[in-house]
Design a protein around this motif. Sequence first.
Motif, PDB file in Angstrom:
ATOM      1  N   UNK A 305     -13.698  -8.183  -5.688  1.00  0.00           N
ATOM      2  CA  UNK A 305     -13.869  -6.795  -4.874  1.00  0.00           C
ATOM      3  C   UNK A 305     -15.311  -7.128  -4.110  1.00  0.00           C
ATOM      4  N   UNK A 306     -16.209  -8.212  -5.024  1.00  0.00           N
ATOM      5  CA  UNK A 306     -17.362  -8.270  -4.442  1.00  0.00           C
ATOM      6  C   UNK A 306     -17.362  -9.483  -3.454  1.00  0.00           C
ATOM      7  N   UNK A 307     -16.183 -10.106  -3.168  1.00  0.00           N
ATOM      8  CA  UNK A 307     -16.166 -11.026  -2.177  1.00  0.00           C
ATOM      9  C   UNK A 307     -15.423 -10.561  -1.060  1.00  0.00           C
ATOM     10  N   UNK A 308     -15.977  -9.376  -0.216  1.00  0.00           N
ATOM     11  CA  UNK A 308     -15.257  -8.581   0.746  1.00  0.00           C
ATOM     12  C   UNK A 308     -15.162  -9.289   1.986  1.00  0.00           C
ATOM     13  N   UNK A 309     -14.351  -8.960   2.791  1.00  0.00           N
ATOM     14  CA  UNK A 309     -14.098  -9.928   3.861  1.00  0.00           C
ATOM     15  C   UNK A 309     -15.127  -9.809   5.156  1.00  0.00           C
ATOM     16  N   UNK A 310     -16.548 -10.244   4.417  1.00  0.00           N
ATOM     17  CA  UNK A 310     -17.597  -9.900   5.561  1.00  0.00           C
ATOM     18  C   UNK A 310     -18.670 -10.774   5.045  1.00  0.00           C
ATOM     19  N   UNK A 311     -19.144 -11.898   5.835  1.00  0.00           N
ATOM     20  CA  UNK A 311     -20.178 -12.707   5.177  1.00  0.00           C
ATOM     21  C   UNK A 311     -21.441 -12.122   5.033  1.00  0.00           C
ATOM     22  N   UNK A 312     -21.609 -10.816   5.948  1.00  0.00           N
ATOM     23  CA  UNK A 312     -22.895 -10.255   5.596  1.00  0.00           C
ATOM     24  C   UNK A 312     -23.146  -9.478   4.103  1.00  0.00           C
ATOM     25  N   UNK A 313     -21.908  -8.883   3.784  1.00  0.00           N
ATOM     26  CA  UNK A 313     -21.788  -8.154   2.557  1.00  0.00           C
ATOM     27  C   UNK A 313     -21.517  -8.780   1.453  1.00  0.00           C
ATOM     28  N   UNK A 314     -20.543  -9.835   1.281  1.00  0.00           N
ATOM     29  CA  UNK A 314     -20.176 -10.447   0.147  1.00  0.00           C
ATOM     30  C   UNK A 314     -21.083 -10.878  -0.831  1.00  0.00           C
ATOM     31  N   UNK A 315     -20.844 -11.093  -2.069  1.00  0.00           N
ATOM     32  CA  UNK A 315     -21.678 -11.713  -3.049  1.00  0.00           C
ATOM     33  C   UNK A 315     -21.842 -13.284  -2.622  1.00  0.00           C
ATOM     34  N   UNK A 316     -22.717 -13.661  -2.917  1.00  0.00           N
ATOM     35  CA  UNK A 316     -23.290 -15.132  -2.378  1.00  0.00           C
ATOM     36  C   UNK A 316     -23.208 -15.895  -3.732  1.00  0.00           C
ATOM     37  N   UNK A 317     -21.942 -16.657  -3.926  1.00  0.00           N
ATOM     38  CA  UNK A 317     -21.726 -17.615  -5.094  1.00  0.00           C
ATOM     39  C   UNK A 317     -20.459 -18.098  -5.200  1.00  0.00           C
ATOM     40  N   UNK A 318     -20.285 -19.256  -5.847  1.00  0.00           N
ATOM     41  CA  UNK A 318     -19.219 -20.084  -5.548  1.00  0.00           C
ATOM     42  C   UNK A 318     -18.750 -20.558  -7.139  1.00  0.00           C
ATOM     43  N   UNK A 319     -17.485 -20.393  -7.429  1.00  0.00           N
ATOM     44  CA  UNK A 319     -17.003 -20.738  -8.802  1.00  0.00           C
ATOM     45  C   UNK A 319     -16.417 -22.384  -8.704  1.00  0.00           C
ATOM     46  N   UNK A 320     -16.998 -23.171  -9.400  1.00  0.00           N
ATOM     47  CA  UNK A 320     -16.478 -24.608  -9.460  1.00  0.00           C
ATOM     48  C   UNK A 320     -16.606 -25.280 -10.791  1.00  0.00           C
ATOM     49  N   UNK A 321     -17.023 -24.504 -11.720  1.00  0.00           N
ATOM     50  CA  UNK A 321     -17.225 -25.106 -12.940  1.00  0.00           C
ATOM     51  C   UNK A 321     -16.003 -26.283 -13.572  1.00  0.00           C
ATOM     52  N   UNK A 322     -14.928 -25.838 -13.046  1.00  0.00           N
ATOM     53  CA  UNK A 322     -13.641 -26.565 -13.583  1.00  0.00           C
ATOM     54  C   UNK A 322     -13.354 -27.728 -12.907  1.00  0.00           C
ATOM     55  N   UNK A 323     -13.672 -27.644 -11.470  1.00  0.00           N
ATOM     56  CA  UNK A 323     -13.275 -28.689 -10.359  1.00  0.00           C
ATOM     57  C   UNK A 323     -14.221 -29.348  -9.844  1.00  0.00           C
TER      58      UNK A 323
END
Length: 425
Positions: A305-323
């Motif tokens: 829900x924090x990765x909302x469809x808006x680049x201004x408001x979405x949380x800034x972070x990428x999940x890539x630990x496994x890949x």
Amino acid sequence: MRSRRVVVGEGERALAVGVRGGVIAALLPYDDPAPAAERADLGEVCLLPGLVDTHVHVNEPGRTEWEGFATATRAAAAGGVTTIIDMPLNSLPPTVDVAALAVKRAAAAGKCAVDVGFWGGAIPGNAADLRPLHEAGVYGFKCFLSPSGVDEFPPLDEEGLRTALREVASFDGLMVVHAEDPSLLTDPLGPTYPEFLDSRPGSSERRAVERVIAAARETGARVHILHVSSASCLEPLAAAQRDGVRITAETCPHYLTLTAEQVRGPEFKCCPPIRDGGNRDELWDGLAAGVLSCVVSDHSPSTPDLKVPDFAAAWGGISSLQIGLPAVWTEARARGHDLARVTGWMSGRTAELAGLTAKGAIAVGRDADLVAFDDTAEFTVDVAELRHRNPVSPYHGRTLTGVVRATWSRGRAVTDDVPPSGLLL
């Protein structure tokens, strides 16, 4: 464990790796008949040193719904990562004093599938807490020069940075820095990715790096620049390194494998941002030249829900630990780099950064942290099959080369039916 392709030093050798008591006890010829209680023959599947990821936001306690030690370390093991060092923020309380470190260690106890260490945090007013944290076992200290995204972890101003660096230098510690200059950051003018990208220009990174270099030169402290996304930072970093300033820098899989032109939605948002393809090529050049010494995930998850469809408001972070490993390997092999180089960036250099002398290489006396890696197998990333807590990733649907077949932590296979045995380092 036998493999015709054991990555040691600068290349690959056919070897039998003997393990006793969780430690590498011998490197023998591949067909050596030495007796053993167990044997695994990987044939042409590569045997790598376990990766050391020194930039992971686990977020437990306090924001465990974003991630947690159980899920993060299972994802790490599935990606060939056998040691992580947890960042001091996004958890509550942040790890900015010894009491908070004790809370963090208690939250992690008994849950970790791989070994886990901890960074401390440097924020305004806690300079007196840095030495006690160092003595309590943190591997160094993270600070921000711009807002961190969470109110409980504010940035250091110019004098605060120098105060913290003088204190860290007094016990020869390490400061790791999120380097963006707040005076050059703006609020995005709209919801699109180009507008977000314009709000965090590469010049902000470069100016912040120049500030850190000046402060490190003045104080003599050892510093490390986190998640370099802008190739404009390479020139001042290289010059400072030639001058003997004690400064290193890292980048991340998303900056090396993704480009602004490929961005589809807010799952790609991170700070600093993913830039254009030409910038990506320059980062690879900086990595090959040694100006950037290592590659880490900056695994920074959140709930969907924090990765909302808006680049201004979405949380800034990428999940890539496994890949991270297959993502980097896919791009690296296309650019002519071999597995020894990749594991150097993702294991040897990261272990060296943190002073983890038992990690980072397949060598006698090191921990038997090992990974069976099928470097020619392909797979398509499906977020539903990833082990981190929330199914969000910009790599979803992307075909990558390189599959982790098995992971051993100090000689023990990490599988779902084995209780977690990772150490708190």
